[in-house]
Design a protein around this motif. Structure first.
Motif, PDB file in Angstrom:
ATOM      1  N   ALA A 143      61.707  49.527  -7.715  1.00  0.00           N
ATOM      2  CA  ALA A 143      61.265  50.841  -7.117  1.00  0.00           C
ATOM      3  C   ALA A 143      59.933  51.176  -7.599  1.00  0.00           C
ATOM      4  O   ALA A 143      58.954  51.823  -6.730  1.00  0.00           O
ATOM      5  CB  ALA A 143      62.090  52.083  -7.339  1.00  0.00           C
ATOM      6  N   ARG A 144      59.477  50.928  -8.857  1.00  0.00           N
ATOM      7  CA  ARG A 144      58.451  51.369  -9.526  1.00  0.00           C
ATOM      8  C   ARG A 144      57.492  50.338  -8.871  1.00  0.00           C
ATOM      9  O   ARG A 144      56.066  51.253  -8.458  1.00  0.00           O
ATOM     10  CB  ARG A 144      58.461  50.835 -11.150  1.00  0.00           C
ATOM     11  CG  ARG A 144      57.447  51.905 -11.965  1.00  0.00           C
ATOM     12  CD  ARG A 144      57.829  51.275 -13.312  1.00  0.00           C
ATOM     13  NE  ARG A 144      56.710  51.723 -14.281  1.00  0.00           N
ATOM     14  CZ  ARG A 144      56.720  53.090 -14.839  1.00  0.00           C
ATOM     15  NH1 ARG A 144      57.364  53.779 -14.461  1.00  0.00           N
ATOM     16  NH2 ARG A 144      55.577  53.207 -15.708  1.00  0.00           N
ATOM     17  N   ALA A 145      57.481  49.132  -8.563  1.00  0.00           N
ATOM     18  CA  ALA A 145      56.417  48.323  -8.055  1.00  0.00           C
ATOM     19  C   ALA A 145      56.203  49.029  -6.387  1.00  0.00           C
ATOM     20  O   ALA A 145      55.077  48.874  -5.924  1.00  0.00           O
ATOM     21  CB  ALA A 145      57.023  46.772  -8.015  1.00  0.00           C
ATOM     22  N   THR A 146      57.363  49.179  -5.725  1.00  0.00           N
ATOM     23  CA  THR A 146      57.261  49.519  -4.404  1.00  0.00           C
ATOM     24  C   THR A 146      56.324  50.888  -4.502  1.00  0.00           C
ATOM     25  O   THR A 146      55.601  51.021  -3.409  1.00  0.00           O
ATOM     26  CB  THR A 146      58.491  49.918  -3.857  1.00  0.00           C
ATOM     27  OG1 THR A 146      59.330  48.670  -3.725  1.00  0.00           O
ATOM     28  CG2 THR A 146      58.442  50.290  -2.326  1.00  0.00           C
ATOM     29  N   LEU A 165      68.160  43.668  -1.447  1.00  0.00           N
ATOM     30  CA  LEU A 165      66.933  43.792  -0.904  1.00  0.00           C
ATOM     31  C   LEU A 165      66.555  44.405   0.215  1.00  0.00           C
ATOM     32  O   LEU A 165      65.695  45.515   0.268  1.00  0.00           O
ATOM     33  CB  LEU A 165      66.316  42.471  -1.189  1.00  0.00           C
ATOM     34  CG  LEU A 165      66.281  41.777  -2.498  1.00  0.00           C
ATOM     35  CD1 LEU A 165      65.684  40.397  -2.525  1.00  0.00           C
ATOM     36  CD2 LEU A 165      64.952  42.615  -3.604  1.00  0.00           C
ATOM     37  N   ARG A 166      67.424  44.214   1.170  1.00  0.00           N
ATOM     38  CA  ARG A 166      67.295  44.859   2.472  1.00  0.00           C
ATOM     39  C   ARG A 166      67.443  46.286   2.219  1.00  0.00           C
ATOM     40  O   ARG A 166      66.864  47.309   2.895  1.00  0.00           O
ATOM     41  CB  ARG A 166      68.120  44.205   3.666  1.00  0.00           C
ATOM     42  CG  ARG A 166      67.693  42.909   4.056  1.00  0.00           C
ATOM     43  CD  ARG A 166      68.479  42.426   5.346  1.00  0.00           C
ATOM     44  NE  ARG A 166      69.941  42.023   4.928  1.00  0.00           N
ATOM     45  CZ  ARG A 166      70.244  40.822   4.497  1.00  0.00           C
ATOM     46  NH1 ARG A 166      69.462  40.035   4.465  1.00  0.00           N
ATOM     47  NH2 ARG A 166      71.711  40.753   4.335  1.00  0.00           N
ATOM     48  N   GLU A 167      68.580  46.650   1.867  1.00  0.00           N
ATOM     49  CA  GLU A 167      68.956  48.147   1.568  1.00  0.00           C
ATOM     50  C   GLU A 167      67.780  49.084   0.598  1.00  0.00           C
ATOM     51  O   GLU A 167      67.730  50.151   1.037  1.00  0.00           O
ATOM     52  CB  GLU A 167      70.031  47.994   0.712  1.00  0.00           C
ATOM     53  CG  GLU A 167      71.664  47.750   1.596  1.00  0.00           C
ATOM     54  CD  GLU A 167      72.803  47.689   0.717  1.00  0.00           C
ATOM     55  OE1 GLU A 167      72.516  47.969  -0.612  1.00  0.00           O
ATOM     56  OE2 GLU A 167      73.749  47.384   1.284  1.00  0.00           O
ATOM     57  N   HIS A 168      67.054  48.242  -0.021  1.00  0.00           N
ATOM     58  CA  HIS A 168      65.819  48.860  -0.913  1.00  0.00           C
ATOM     59  C   HIS A 168      64.739  48.838  -0.075  1.00  0.00           C
ATOM     60  O   HIS A 168      63.598  49.110  -0.485  1.00  0.00           O
ATOM     61  CB  HIS A 168      65.758  48.402  -2.116  1.00  0.00           C
ATOM     62  CG  HIS A 168      66.796  48.883  -3.014  1.00  0.00           C
ATOM     63  ND1 HIS A 168      68.184  48.077  -3.080  1.00  0.00           N
ATOM     64  CD2 HIS A 168      66.806  49.657  -4.015  1.00  0.00           C
ATOM     65  CE1 HIS A 168      68.859  49.067  -3.947  1.00  0.00           C
ATOM     66  NE2 HIS A 168      68.081  49.787  -4.506  1.00  0.00           N
ATOM     67  N   GLY A 169      64.699  48.247   1.362  1.00  0.00           N
ATOM     68  CA  GLY A 169      63.513  48.063   2.060  1.00  0.00           C
ATOM     69  C   GLY A 169      62.604  47.111   1.500  1.00  0.00           C
ATOM     70  O   GLY A 169      61.331  47.344   1.592  1.00  0.00           O
ATOM     71  N   MET A 170      63.199  46.069   1.016  1.00  0.00           N
ATOM     72  CA  MET A 170      62.218  44.930   0.329  1.00  0.00           C
ATOM     73  C   MET A 170      62.703  43.406   1.079  1.00  0.00           C
ATOM     74  O   MET A 170      62.728  42.485   0.526  1.00  0.00           O
ATOM     75  CB  MET A 170      62.508  44.864  -1.190  1.00  0.00           C
ATOM     76  CG  MET A 170      62.203  46.305  -1.879  1.00  0.00           C
ATOM     77  SD  MET A 170      62.283  46.012  -3.596  1.00  0.00           S
ATOM     78  CE  MET A 170      61.341  45.372  -4.158  1.00  0.00           C
ATOM     79  N   THR A 171      62.720  43.691   2.541  1.00  0.00           N
ATOM     80  CA  THR A 171      62.847  42.180   3.012  1.00  0.00           C
ATOM     81  C   THR A 171      61.722  41.326   2.879  1.00  0.00           C
ATOM     82  O   THR A 171      62.266  40.064   3.095  1.00  0.00           O
ATOM     83  CB  THR A 171      63.236  42.783   4.593  1.00  0.00           C
ATOM     84  OG1 THR A 171      61.978  43.353   5.083  1.00  0.00           O
ATOM     85  CG2 THR A 171      64.537  43.792   4.867  1.00  0.00           C
ATOM     86  N   ASP A 172      60.739  41.750   2.801  1.00  0.00           N
ATOM     87  CA  ASP A 172      59.520  40.672   2.534  1.00  0.00           C
ATOM     88  C   ASP A 172      59.618  40.057   1.166  1.00  0.00           C
ATOM     89  O   ASP A 172      58.531  39.255   1.096  1.00  0.00           O
ATOM     90  CB  ASP A 172      58.275  41.273   3.273  1.00  0.00           C
ATOM     91  CG  ASP A 172      58.242  41.793   4.430  1.00  0.00           C
ATOM     92  OD1 ASP A 172      59.191  40.975   5.227  1.00  0.00           O
ATOM     93  OD2 ASP A 172      57.570  42.690   4.865  1.00  0.00           O
TER      94      ASP A 172
END
Length: 557
Positions: A199-202, A231-238
């Motif tokens: 989350a910090r990275a995002t 990852l998908r749930e955290h919006g990090m699909t890529d």
């Protein structure tokens, strides 16, 4: 249209030989970021109002982001992309790191913490473009041909190390990196730490890849599917995900085939142009994240400013009634209390200070008797000064108590408790201040008597004044004026006998003067609170500098 960061980066590389627009634009972005850093560092959030603590943490994080990553990277876009291998204790970071290089460069083992010193490895041919900065200052820098050109591989301490310095260094290195290679395990990927770090990275717009280490073969499909869902749930699909199977107990490096997918991915990033794309992508993400942070910080400054306005208004509203009360107390003659009355009775009985003969409106006395009365009246002066000191100190104490109720009591405005008067400090301040004010008042009486004898008195009263001075001495006569101004009826009656109306103006002047000094004590109590709020009324555009930087960032990026 403003050129993209990718375009600027490419032009900057080309302009190294002949100069060009890319260099100029790059410097411009760097200058804006530098100015932003200056303005952010100057932000103060002194009032503990709602959201202030979070805003202060955001300010500190923004400064770290600017210092550790953005400013160094904007200054030197051609330096290799820094890939930080990070994770929690026991995730196998250092083993993975060494295996990627094909050599034990970073210490690995079962003792914790293993990574005590960060290690930064880069290809020997990149030595001339490696720029110094936070990463190189914190790390042991080595050259290694196992590192793909255009990248620098960094092994960081554990994010959850029990050594505080290690944790701090790890977070600094993460802020400075262009890409995070986050390592977790099949047993610990559900912990809070990995997701807090991601989350910090995002939040800062960093590029991220993830390594799921030590995955048992029988659960590989299940664990990998669960992690992808998270990852998908955290919006990090890529986010690229690499799975390293559990190879059981072992020492040394992992088999090259195990880490080959990660090595291949790093090689794909290699080369000046491709690694620069990673750098620029993270820069774009970091710069894109800045407006939200800066806007929140500017809003926090506005909230602080509004709270300060309210506090200043509430405190200032206390000045008129407090001054009026202090002046009224002096005018009512409450200064001369029991101690002054007792001293007067004593002097009346022992030296007959009030039994001066008056004939034809003039006091009749020898100079010798006058000197004796003057000496005896010193004790009365001391009592009057002490009584005035207590009165003025009490006026200050009442205001202090009232301000504390306004600022820290029920219904107090936001942030008031932080600037409410400190009782011990204010008492000490009054003890140091009030005696000097009262001493100045007593000196004023001496000056008035000197003026009367120096020609200030009406011509028809000069002889009467001279006779009064002869009967009490100049300092003794001044003491009678002080006592009368303080509210002593006995002193006032004696002055009326020996000076008549000549004394009225002087007594009135002294009473007004003491009222002014009492009001000044009140003002000092209020001013102490206002000083705690800042040296002056805050500017209406306190956050303007940040908003200017914000507009510049949006225009340039």
């Amino acid at each position: 249209m403003t050129p993209s960061l990718e375009t600027r980066a490419s032009r900057r590389a080309a302009s190294r030989k002949d100069g060009g627009a890319g260099e100029e634009i790059g410097v411009t972005v760097h200058d804006v970021a530098r100015d932003l850093r200056r303005d952010v560092a100057a932000v103060e959030l002194p009032l503990p109002i709602e959201g202030a603590e979070e805003a202060a943490a955001s300010r500190d994080r923004l400064l770290a982001q600017l210092d550790e990553h953005l400013l160094p990277r904007l200054k030197e876009l051609s330096s290799p992309a820094v890939v930080v291998v990070a994770g929690s204790t026991g995730a196998g970071k250092s083993t993975l790191y060494n295996s990627l290089l094909g050599e034990a460069v970073s210490e690995a083992g079962v003792l914790r913490p293993t990574t005590r010193e960060p290690v930064l490895a880069h290809h020997p041919l990149d030595a001339d473009v490696m720029s110094s900065g936070p990463v190189t200052e914190l790390s042991r820098v080595v050259q290694h041909e196992g590192v793909p050109r255009g990248t620098a591989l960094l092994d960081a301490p554990d994010l959850d190390s029990f050594v505080q310095q290690n944790r701090s260094t790890a977070h600094q290195l993460l802020e400075a990196a262009d890409l995070w290679l986050f390592v977790t395990t099949a047993a610990r990927y559900g912990d809070a730490l990995p997701w807090q770090a991601l989350a910090r990275a995002t939040e800062r717009g960093a590029s991220v890849a993830m390594v799921l280490n030590r995955v048992p073969k029988e659960t590989l499909t299940t664990v990998r599917g669960d992690l992808l869902q998270r990852l998908r749930e955290h919006g990090m699909t890529d986010v690229p995900l690499f799975v390293v199977p559990d190879v059981g107990p072992h020492e040394g490096l992992l088999d090259p085939s195990v880490v080959q997918p990660v090595r291949r991915w790093l090689t794909m990033l290699a080369g000046p142009d491709r690694s620069r794309a990673v750098v620029v992508r993270t820069l774009k993400g970091a710069l894109g994240a800045l407006p939200g942070w800066v806007t929140s910080l500017a809003d926090a400054i506005d909230a602080q400013q509004e709270a300060e306005h309210v506090l200043r208004r509430r405190v200032s509203e206390e000045i008129p009634p407090a001054e009026r009360l202090a002046r009224d107390a002096v005018a009512a003659g409450v200064v001369a209390g029991a101690s002054v009355e007792a001293r007067w009775r004593e002097l009346s009985g022992t030296v007959g200070v009030d039994r001066v003969k008056v004939r034809g409106d003039r006091a009749r006395s020898t100079r010798r008797a006058g000197r004796a009365r003057e000496a005896a009246l010193e004790e009365l002066r001391s009592d009057v000064v002490d009584a005035a000191t207590r009165t003025l100190a009490a006026s200050g104490a009442r205001v202090e108590e009232r301000l504390r109720a306004v600022l820290a009591g029920p219904g107090a405005p936001a942030g008031g408790e932080a600037v409410a008067p400190d009782g011990a400090a204010r008492t000490a301040a009054r003890e140091a201040d009030v005696p000097g004010r009262v001493a100045g008042w007593a000196e004023r009486a001496d000056e008035l008597v000197a003026g009367l004898t120096g020609g200030a008195a009406p011509a028809q009263d000069e002889a009467r004044v001279e006779a009064a001075v002869k009967a009490f001495g100049p300092r003794g006569l001044a003491t009678l004026l002080l006592a009368s101004a303080a509210g002593s009826d006995d002193a006032a009656r004696l002055l009326s006998r020996v000076l008549g109306e000549v004394a009225d103006a002087s007594v009135s002047t002294l009473r007004d003067d003491l009222g002014d000094r009492a009001a000044a004590v009140v003002d000092a109590e209020v001013q102490a609170v206002l000083d705690d709020l800042g040296p002056s009324e805050p500017a209406d555009d306190a956050a303007a500098g940040l908003r200017v930087r914000l507009a510049e960032l949006r225009r340039l990026t």
